[in-house]
Design a protein around this motif. Sequence first.
Motif, PDB file in Angstrom:
ATOM      1  N   SER A 116       0.827  -1.203   0.000  1.00  0.00           N
ATOM      2  CA  SER A 116       0.000   0.000   0.000  1.00  0.00           C
ATOM      3  C   SER A 116       0.866   1.261   0.000  1.00  0.00           C
ATOM      4  O   SER A 116       2.076   1.209   0.236  1.00  0.00           O
ATOM      5  N   VAL A 117       0.204   2.414  -0.242  1.00  0.00           N
ATOM      6  CA  VAL A 117       0.895   3.700  -0.184  1.00  0.00           C
ATOM      7  C   VAL A 117       1.500   3.899   1.205  1.00  0.00           C
ATOM      8  O   VAL A 117       2.668   4.290   1.349  1.00  0.00           O
ATOM      9  N   LEU A 118       0.707   3.618   2.223  1.00  0.00           N
ATOM     10  CA  LEU A 118       1.149   3.806   3.602  1.00  0.00           C
ATOM     11  C   LEU A 118       2.419   3.001   3.882  1.00  0.00           C
ATOM     12  O   LEU A 118       3.398   3.533   4.423  1.00  0.00           O
ATOM     13  N   GLU A 119       2.432   1.735   3.475  1.00  0.00           N
ATOM     14  CA  GLU A 119       3.585   0.882   3.744  1.00  0.00           C
ATOM     15  C   GLU A 119       4.789   1.310   2.918  1.00  0.00           C
ATOM     16  O   GLU A 119       5.927   1.181   3.366  1.00  0.00           O
ATOM     17  N   ASN A 120       4.562   1.794   1.696  1.00  0.00           N
ATOM     18  CA  ASN A 120       5.666   2.244   0.856  1.00  0.00           C
ATOM     19  C   ASN A 120       6.375   3.449   1.465  1.00  0.00           C
ATOM     20  O   ASN A 120       7.605   3.511   1.494  1.00  0.00           O
ATOM     21  N   VAL A 121       5.600   4.415   1.945  1.00  0.00           N
ATOM     22  CA  VAL A 121       6.206   5.607   2.546  1.00  0.00           C
ATOM     23  C   VAL A 121       6.843   5.251   3.883  1.00  0.00           C
ATOM     24  O   VAL A 121       7.949   5.690   4.206  1.00  0.00           O
ATOM     25  N   ARG A 122       6.180   4.402   4.657  1.00  0.00           N
ATOM     26  CA  ARG A 122       6.678   4.002   5.970  1.00  0.00           C
ATOM     27  C   ARG A 122       7.937   3.144   5.868  1.00  0.00           C
ATOM     28  O   ARG A 122       8.607   2.900   6.874  1.00  0.00           O
ATOM     29  N   TYR A 123       8.275   2.734   4.672  1.00  0.00           N
ATOM     30  CA  TYR A 123       9.522   1.992   4.452  1.00  0.00           C
ATOM     31  C   TYR A 123      10.722   2.798   4.947  1.00  0.00           C
ATOM     32  O   TYR A 123      11.735   2.247   5.349  1.00  0.00           O
ATOM     33  N   GLY A 124      10.581   4.127   4.924  1.00  0.00           N
ATOM     34  CA  GLY A 124      11.662   4.987   5.381  1.00  0.00           C
ATOM     35  C   GLY A 124      11.807   5.025   6.888  1.00  0.00           C
ATOM     36  O   GLY A 124      12.893   5.292   7.406  1.00  0.00           O
ATOM     37  N   ARG A 125      10.720   4.754   7.615  1.00  0.00           N
ATOM     38  CA  ARG A 125      10.775   4.713   9.092  1.00  0.00           C
ATOM     39  C   ARG A 125       9.612   3.865   9.567  1.00  0.00           C
ATOM     40  O   ARG A 125       8.456   4.305   9.580  1.00  0.00           O
ATOM     41  N   LEU A 126       9.914   2.641   9.970  1.00  0.00           N
ATOM     42  CA  LEU A 126       8.873   1.652  10.240  1.00  0.00           C
ATOM     43  C   LEU A 126       7.993   2.015  11.423  1.00  0.00           C
ATOM     44  O   LEU A 126       6.838   1.576  11.504  1.00  0.00           O
ATOM     45  N   LEU A 185      -0.503  -0.577  -4.580  1.00  0.00           N
ATOM     46  CA  LEU A 185       0.120   0.059  -5.739  1.00  0.00           C
ATOM     47  C   LEU A 185       0.567  -0.914  -6.822  1.00  0.00           C
ATOM     48  O   LEU A 185       1.016  -0.484  -7.879  1.00  0.00           O
ATOM     49  N   GLY A 186       0.456  -2.208  -6.583  1.00  0.00           N
ATOM     50  CA  GLY A 186       0.825  -3.182  -7.605  1.00  0.00           C
ATOM     51  C   GLY A 186       2.318  -3.403  -7.681  1.00  0.00           C
ATOM     52  O   GLY A 186       3.119  -2.681  -7.083  1.00  0.00           O
ATOM     53  N   GLU A 187       2.707  -4.427  -8.436  1.00  0.00           N
ATOM     54  CA  GLU A 187       4.118  -4.763  -8.563  1.00  0.00           C
ATOM     55  C   GLU A 187       4.891  -3.626  -9.202  1.00  0.00           C
ATOM     56  O   GLU A 187       4.532  -3.141 -10.272  1.00  0.00           O
TER      57      GLU A 187
END
Length: 614
Positions: free
Chosen positions: A465-475, A506-508
């Motif tokens: 998801s968008v949330l998880e993609n952005v949170r990749y920078g700070r879990l 967001l898909g692959e």
Amino acid sequence: MSLNKDTPSCTIAVTAQSDVAKPIGSTLGQRAVLPWIGGFLRPYKARVIAAIIFLFIGSLAWLSLGQGVRLMVDEGFLQGNGNRLTEIIFLMIAITAISSSAIFCRFYLMTWLGERVSADIRLKVYDHLLTLSPGFYAKLRTGEVISRFTADSTLLQSVVGSSLSMALRSSVTVVGGIVMMAVTSLKMTGFVLLAVPLVLGPILFFGRKVRDLSRQSQDRMGDLGAYVDESLHEIHTVQAYTHEARDRILFNHRVEAVMDAAKGRITYRSTLIATVMFLSILAITLVTWVGARDVIAGTITSGELSAFMFYAVMVAGSVATISEVIGEIQRAAGATERLIELVDTPVDIPTVAAPAKLPTNVRGQLALKNVRFAYQNTKNEGGKDDLTQEVIRGITADIQAGERVALVGESGAGKSTIFELLLRFYTLKSGVIELDGIDIAQLNPQNLRRQYALVPQESVIFAMSVLENVRYGRLDASEEEVIIACKAAKAHGFISAFTDGYNTYLGERGVRLSGGQKQRIAIARAILADRPILLLDEATSALDAISEREVKQALDRLMEGKTTLIIAHRLATVLNADRILVLDKGQVVASGHHQELMLSSDLYRKFAHLQLIM
């Protein structure tokens, strides 16, 4: 889109078969397979012992049926005793029930162990793969790694959970059957044992051949998987250049290579099964002839001959089973060797036993001192790594804390390589890189990389998801913090337009996003990470003019108080930099502000007119 020569070249979909990368097994030694698997079984030794106990119970119960056959013939049929025959039948039914229950328990435990061991091996392999540097994946294609990771571990799971169990059960039956045959008739057992070397010989000879050929077959399957992953990943390029026909031909070559490798294995395995079956039945037939003559002579009873034949058939069937599953076990041995090679691949970024510690508040001062580097992905005539082609040639530069430094130069000048060396994705050939006065080679790589926020030119979006993609920078960031970062990156608007908002999948590789949207997600990730050093590889290259202006404002706020290195291709980027480093063929040939360089550097002036200003 231009090719970036700063990074090691990757195999593309049009690679000819002759260019296929050699498996890493050609350079790594082999380890014993059974002890390695035993290490994964050790934590579950209680279940292993239980499975073995049930295996013995089931096998011994089946073997005891032979005595039931003897009693049924001698004390039932020949004596005409109906009551005794009924007792024997009920006894045999009870033995069958015990054996069936033991088979259920053994099958359940062995299947569970197969699944568990396979899962543990995948965890161990994946954990190790995460420690290997990009240099490893530049040499071995990702598709082949995936093949080893999935197909090989699945084959191992099948063998541990099924084939190995069958082989153990059959082995117990063979040993127990021979013992019971000896109790019945030593003479006939002696004749049977004469045939044992004739049966074991083909098993040992052909089994070794099957193992070697299975390894080759698995390697070809890895090559096939790598090609599929490669061509489908780049399907836009394949179809844009109407390369489908050529890809079909190249794929067909790889399929046929798999088939050719399988033919030898199938031939040897078929020969093994046929030879063992022939020799086993031949031995039984000859022994039956000898036994029938002894019954006629009165040396043994009809019941004893029946029991002996019952055991002989069980032994022959078990030997046949062993000959069948030995091929699967040897295939699994080859697959296991490939997995062992992955796990044994040394981590190519060495770490010190007692890493240095960074200060609590990292300032972000960087120093490159006579840095030299060459990618280890070229081969000389002897087949060894050729390190003579240096990408970075004695660079020395001091970057002050909070300074904004732009790197400019032609493709292949070494700009992206500097980013990779700062992150310590590769080991220097010589020289030193320091962070706040500490040699980064003395730091734990993960602690070092926690000081950088990277925004690459080709934004990386994960299938989440968008949330998880952005949170990749700070879990540990909250959803509110993610939204604030997205607003700063001017991404909140298009994210809110999605049906599921920040929970939108967001898909692959972010297939649902445009190039500009991907970049803004990547920038939001860097903003959220809030690290002292920023590495920006032309972070606004995929944005339209309006979005670029907005994102530049966000980046300006982000860069405040942070050391920033920017790979620049546009004039606006270099004008905002405190200093510009001009790179040419891995060397810093000029340094200064834009106006200074326009007057003092012919290369920069040429580059500015041709690329920055255009």
